[in-house]
Design a protein around this motif. Structure first.
Motif, short mmCIF file in Angstrom:
data_model
loop_
_atom_site.label_atom_id
_atom_site.label_comp_id
_atom_site.label_asym_id
_atom_site.label_seq_id
_atom_site.Cartn_x
_atom_site.Cartn_y
_atom_site.Cartn_z
N THR A 153 22.00 -140.65 -50.82
CA THR A 153 23.19 -141.51 -50.94
C THR A 153 23.35 -141.99 -52.37
N PHE A 154 22.25 -142.38 -53.00
CA PHE A 154 22.28 -142.85 -54.39
C PHE A 154 22.86 -141.77 -55.30
N ALA A 155 22.35 -140.53 -55.19
CA ALA A 155 22.83 -139.44 -56.04
C ALA A 155 24.29 -139.12 -55.77
N GLN A 156 24.68 -139.09 -54.50
CA GLN A 156 26.06 -138.76 -54.16
C GLN A 156 27.03 -139.84 -54.63
N ALA B 227 25.02 -134.74 -57.89
CA ALA B 227 25.08 -134.99 -56.44
C ALA B 227 23.94 -134.33 -55.68
N THR B 228 23.44 -133.20 -56.20
CA THR B 228 22.40 -132.46 -55.47
C THR B 228 21.02 -132.56 -56.13
N ALA B 229 20.85 -133.52 -57.01
CA ALA B 229 19.53 -133.73 -57.62
C ALA B 229 18.51 -133.88 -56.51
N SER B 230 17.33 -133.35 -56.73
CA SER B 230 16.31 -133.40 -55.67
C SER B 230 15.95 -134.84 -55.34
N ASN B 231 15.58 -135.04 -54.09
CA ASN B 231 15.16 -136.38 -53.66
C ASN B 231 13.99 -136.88 -54.50
N ALA B 232 13.07 -135.97 -54.85
CA ALA B 232 11.91 -136.36 -55.66
C ALA B 232 12.35 -136.84 -57.04
N VAL C 13 15.36 -138.08 -57.89
CA VAL C 13 16.08 -139.35 -57.75
C VAL C 13 15.10 -140.48 -57.44
N ALA C 14 14.12 -140.22 -56.58
CA ALA C 14 13.12 -141.23 -56.25
C ALA C 14 12.35 -141.65 -57.50
N ARG C 15 11.98 -140.67 -58.33
CA ARG C 15 11.27 -140.97 -59.58
C ARG C 15 12.13 -141.84 -60.49
N GLU C 16 13.42 -141.51 -60.60
CA GLU C 16 14.32 -142.29 -61.44
C GLU C 16 14.51 -143.71 -60.91
N ILE C 17 14.62 -143.83 -59.60
CA ILE C 17 14.76 -145.16 -58.99
C ILE C 17 13.49 -145.97 -59.25
N ASP C 18 12.33 -145.33 -59.13
CA ASP C 18 11.07 -146.02 -59.37
C ASP C 18 11.01 -146.54 -60.82
N THR D 66 22.70 -149.57 -52.40
CA THR D 66 22.74 -148.11 -52.50
C THR D 66 21.33 -147.52 -52.52
N ILE D 67 20.43 -148.16 -53.23
CA ILE D 67 19.03 -147.70 -53.27
C ILE D 67 18.42 -147.75 -51.87
N GLU D 68 18.71 -148.80 -51.13
CA GLU D 68 18.16 -148.94 -49.79
C GLU D 68 18.66 -147.87 -48.83
N ARG D 69 19.79 -147.25 -49.13
CA ARG D 69 20.34 -146.18 -48.28
C ARG D 69 19.67 -144.83 -48.55
N GLY D 70 18.84 -144.76 -49.59
CA GLY D 70 18.08 -143.53 -49.85
C GLY D 70 18.56 -142.74 -51.05
N GLU D 71 17.71 -141.81 -51.44
CA GLU D 71 17.94 -141.03 -52.65
C GLU D 71 19.22 -140.21 -52.58
#
Length: 137
Positions: free
Chosen positions: A84-87, A43-48, A50-55, A77-82
């Protein structure tokens, strides 16, 4: 699994062959950290991170860019941001844990520890023939 709903995890698992984001299965400091620690890390994975994983998920996948071919729940879910995606991932993993694994966890741990003990005992037994071959001229 009864009435458990895991739309985001299902879209990842069934929607794409070959990649499952690494942050969903974090490295724990110890084998007894517990599911709460793991869920917190997800849930608290860094935005960076999560963004890398989404990419990787988007550009390494046959779906290409964010398009209609991407499962809707995943795209939304991806469109709502990193964050939200992780949570959302952590919420679904927790639901999976509570409904599927937690009821059986004490039995699974007990069996696992007995198996580890048995294998350690077998490994520690002297194997005279093996040692003799190693020291023979």
């Amino acid at each position: 699994m009864g009435n458990i709903q895991l739309p985001l995890l299902s879209s990842l698992y069934y929607g794409y062959r070959g990649y499952y984001p690494d942050f969903i299965t974090p490295q724990l400091a110890g084998h007894r950290d517990g599911v709460e620690s793991e869920l917190h890390q997800v849930a608290t994975a860094s935005n960076a991170c999560v963004a890398r994983e989404i990419d990787i998920l988007l550009h390494g996948a046959s779906w290409g860019q964010l398009s209609n071919a991407l499962p809707r729940v995943l795209r939304d879910t991806i469109e709502r941001g990193e964050r939200t995606f992780a949570q959302r991932i952590a919420e679904e993993v927790e639901s999976l844990w509570q409904h599927v694994l937690a009821p059986h966890w004490p039995t699974l741990i007990s069996r696992s520890e007995r198996d580890i003990g048995r294998r350690a005992e077998i490994t520690a037994r002297p194997r005279t023939g093996h040692h003799t071959r190693l020291t023979a001229p």
